[in-house]
Design a protein around this motif. Sequence first.
Motif, mmCIF file in Angstrom:
data_model
loop_
_atom_site.group_PDB
_atom_site.id
_atom_site.type_symbol
_atom_site.label_atom_id
_atom_site.label_comp_id
_atom_site.label_asym_id
_atom_site.label_seq_id
_atom_site.Cartn_x
_atom_site.Cartn_y
_atom_site.Cartn_z
ATOM 1 N N UNK A 113 0.499 9.818 6.007
ATOM 2 C CA UNK A 113 1.371 10.814 6.620
ATOM 3 C C UNK A 113 1.075 12.224 6.102
ATOM 4 N N UNK A 114 0.515 12.355 4.891
ATOM 5 C CA UNK A 114 0.196 13.691 4.383
ATOM 6 C C UNK A 114 -1.217 14.133 4.759
ATOM 7 N N UNK A 115 -1.959 13.282 5.472
ATOM 8 C CA UNK A 115 -3.286 13.648 5.951
ATOM 9 C C UNK A 115 -4.428 13.136 5.091
ATOM 10 N N UNK A 116 -4.163 12.689 3.873
ATOM 11 C CA UNK A 116 -5.196 12.119 3.017
ATOM 12 C C UNK A 116 -5.395 10.644 3.373
ATOM 13 N N UNK A 117 -6.542 10.115 3.003
ATOM 14 C CA UNK A 117 -6.857 8.721 3.327
ATOM 15 C C UNK A 117 -6.514 7.777 2.185
ATOM 16 N N UNK A 118 -6.086 6.588 2.572
ATOM 17 C CA UNK A 118 -5.930 5.454 1.665
ATOM 18 C C UNK A 118 -7.118 4.539 1.927
ATOM 19 N N UNK A 119 -7.719 3.993 0.856
ATOM 20 C CA UNK A 119 -8.902 3.148 0.983
ATOM 21 C C UNK A 119 -8.584 1.734 0.511
ATOM 22 N N UNK A 120 -9.092 0.752 1.253
ATOM 23 C CA UNK A 120 -8.787 -0.647 0.982
ATOM 24 C C UNK A 120 -10.061 -1.457 0.784
ATOM 25 N N UNK A 121 -9.973 -2.446 -0.078
ATOM 26 C CA UNK A 121 -10.993 -3.474 -0.187
ATOM 27 C C UNK A 121 -10.240 -4.791 -0.377
ATOM 28 N N UNK A 122 -10.859 -5.873 0.023
ATOM 29 C CA UNK A 122 -10.120 -7.142 0.012
ATOM 30 C C UNK A 122 -11.011 -8.306 -0.348
ATOM 31 N N UNK A 123 -10.354 -9.329 -0.862
ATOM 32 C CA UNK A 123 -10.972 -10.650 -0.941
ATOM 33 C C UNK A 123 -9.993 -11.589 -0.252
ATOM 34 N N UNK A 124 -10.123 -12.857 -0.424
ATOM 35 C CA UNK A 124 -9.301 -13.794 0.352
ATOM 36 C C UNK A 124 -7.813 -13.729 0.025
ATOM 37 N N UNK A 125 -7.446 -13.357 -1.204
ATOM 38 C CA UNK A 125 -6.042 -13.404 -1.613
ATOM 39 C C UNK A 125 -5.416 -12.061 -1.952
ATOM 40 N N UNK A 126 -6.210 -10.995 -2.051
ATOM 41 C CA UNK A 126 -5.681 -9.704 -2.474
ATOM 42 C C UNK A 126 -6.269 -8.553 -1.672
ATOM 43 N N UNK A 127 -5.520 -7.460 -1.669
ATOM 44 C CA UNK A 127 -6.004 -6.206 -1.103
ATOM 45 C C UNK A 127 -5.858 -5.152 -2.187
ATOM 46 N N UNK A 128 -6.935 -4.442 -2.454
ATOM 47 C CA UNK A 128 -6.937 -3.389 -3.464
ATOM 48 C C UNK A 128 -6.888 -2.040 -2.761
ATOM 49 N N UNK A 129 -6.070 -1.134 -3.298
ATOM 50 C CA UNK A 129 -5.944 0.202 -2.727
ATOM 51 C C UNK A 129 -6.590 1.210 -3.667
ATOM 52 N N UNK A 130 -7.401 2.102 -3.095
ATOM 53 C CA UNK A 130 -8.024 3.216 -3.815
ATOM 54 C C UNK A 130 -8.739 2.780 -5.091
ATOM 55 N N UNK A 131 -9.683 1.881 -4.915
ATOM 56 C CA UNK A 131 -10.526 1.455 -6.028
ATOM 57 C C UNK A 131 -9.715 1.060 -7.259
ATOM 58 N N UNK A 149 5.253 -2.616 1.558
ATOM 59 C CA UNK A 149 4.538 -3.282 0.476
ATOM 60 C C UNK A 149 4.961 -2.625 -0.830
ATOM 61 N N UNK A 150 5.491 -3.421 -1.757
ATOM 62 C CA UNK A 150 5.821 -2.905 -3.086
ATOM 63 C C UNK A 150 4.523 -2.771 -3.866
ATOM 64 N N UNK A 151 4.356 -1.614 -4.518
ATOM 65 C CA UNK A 151 3.168 -1.397 -5.349
ATOM 66 C C UNK A 151 3.617 -1.040 -6.765
ATOM 67 N N UNK A 152 2.770 -1.349 -7.735
ATOM 68 C CA UNK A 152 3.143 -1.167 -9.129
ATOM 69 C C UNK A 152 2.650 0.139 -9.737
ATOM 70 N N UNK A 153 2.290 1.081 -8.885
ATOM 71 C CA UNK A 153 1.859 2.387 -9.349
ATOM 72 C C UNK A 153 2.149 3.429 -8.270
ATOM 73 N N UNK A 154 2.205 4.677 -8.667
ATOM 74 C CA UNK A 154 2.325 5.767 -7.699
ATOM 75 C C UNK A 154 0.898 6.078 -7.256
ATOM 76 N N UNK A 155 0.663 5.962 -5.970
ATOM 77 C CA UNK A 155 -0.687 6.156 -5.433
ATOM 78 C C UNK A 155 -1.038 7.641 -5.359
ATOM 79 N N UNK A 156 -2.288 7.940 -5.656
ATOM 80 C CA UNK A 156 -2.798 9.291 -5.509
ATOM 81 C C UNK A 156 -4.125 9.227 -4.775
ATOM 82 N N UNK A 157 -4.419 10.262 -4.010
ATOM 83 C CA UNK A 157 -5.663 10.289 -3.249
ATOM 84 C C UNK A 157 -6.851 10.404 -4.209
ATOM 85 N N UNK A 158 -7.878 9.601 -3.986
ATOM 86 C CA UNK A 158 -9.089 9.708 -4.822
ATOM 87 C C UNK A 158 -9.721 11.088 -4.650
ATOM 88 N N UNK A 159 -10.335 11.550 -5.723
ATOM 89 C CA UNK A 159 -10.983 12.878 -5.656
ATOM 90 C C UNK A 159 -12.373 12.789 -5.110
#
Length: 159
Positions: A113-131, A149-159
Motif C-alpha cells: 500500500x505504500x508503494x514498496x515491494x514485498x518479496x517472497x520465497x517458499x518451500x513446501x511448508x513455509x513462505x519467507x518474506x524479504x529474505x 497473516x501474523x508476523x513476528x517482526x515489523x517488516x521493512x523494505x529491503x534496501x
Amino acid sequence: MKLCLALVLGVTLFTACDDDNGSGPDNDMNISETLELEDNLSSAYGLIDDQGLADTLSSDGPITVFIPTDTALDEEDLGDMSDEEIQTLLKYHIVWENLTFDNLKDTESVESFNGDSLYFSADSDTVTINEDQTIITDEGIEATNGIIFKVDTVLTAPE
C-alpha cells in the motif's frame, strides 16, 4: 431414561456440528474488526486506529495484511518516528490483493500500500518474506474482505 438419552444425543450432535476451530473471531468480520478482537494484535490495531487506517482495513478489499504481533511491535522503537513514518511503515504491511498461503508460495513480489515491494520465497511448508525478515507457516486468518497473516517482526523494505 428416554429424556436423558435424547438430551445426551442432542448435546453430542450440537457439539459435533460446531466447526469453530477456536483460532480467532468468526469469519463474518472484516480485517479491521478481526484485528481488534484477535489475541496478540492489540498494539497493531491501536496503531492502525491511531493512524486512521482502520477504515481502510474495513473497505471491500480484497486486502492481505501481514500484521506484526504485540511482541514484535514491543521490540520496535516507534517513539522516535513521526506519524507519517509510522503510517508509511504500517502501509508496507498491507497489500491490495487476496493472497492465500498457497498464492504466496507462487508469488515472487507484490506492491504494498505504500508503494514498496514485498518479496517472497517458499518451500513446501513455509513462505519467507524479504529474505528472512519473517516466515509464515500457516494459512492466516480469513476475514470478509481478505486475509491476515501474523508476523513476528515489523517488516521493512529491503534496501
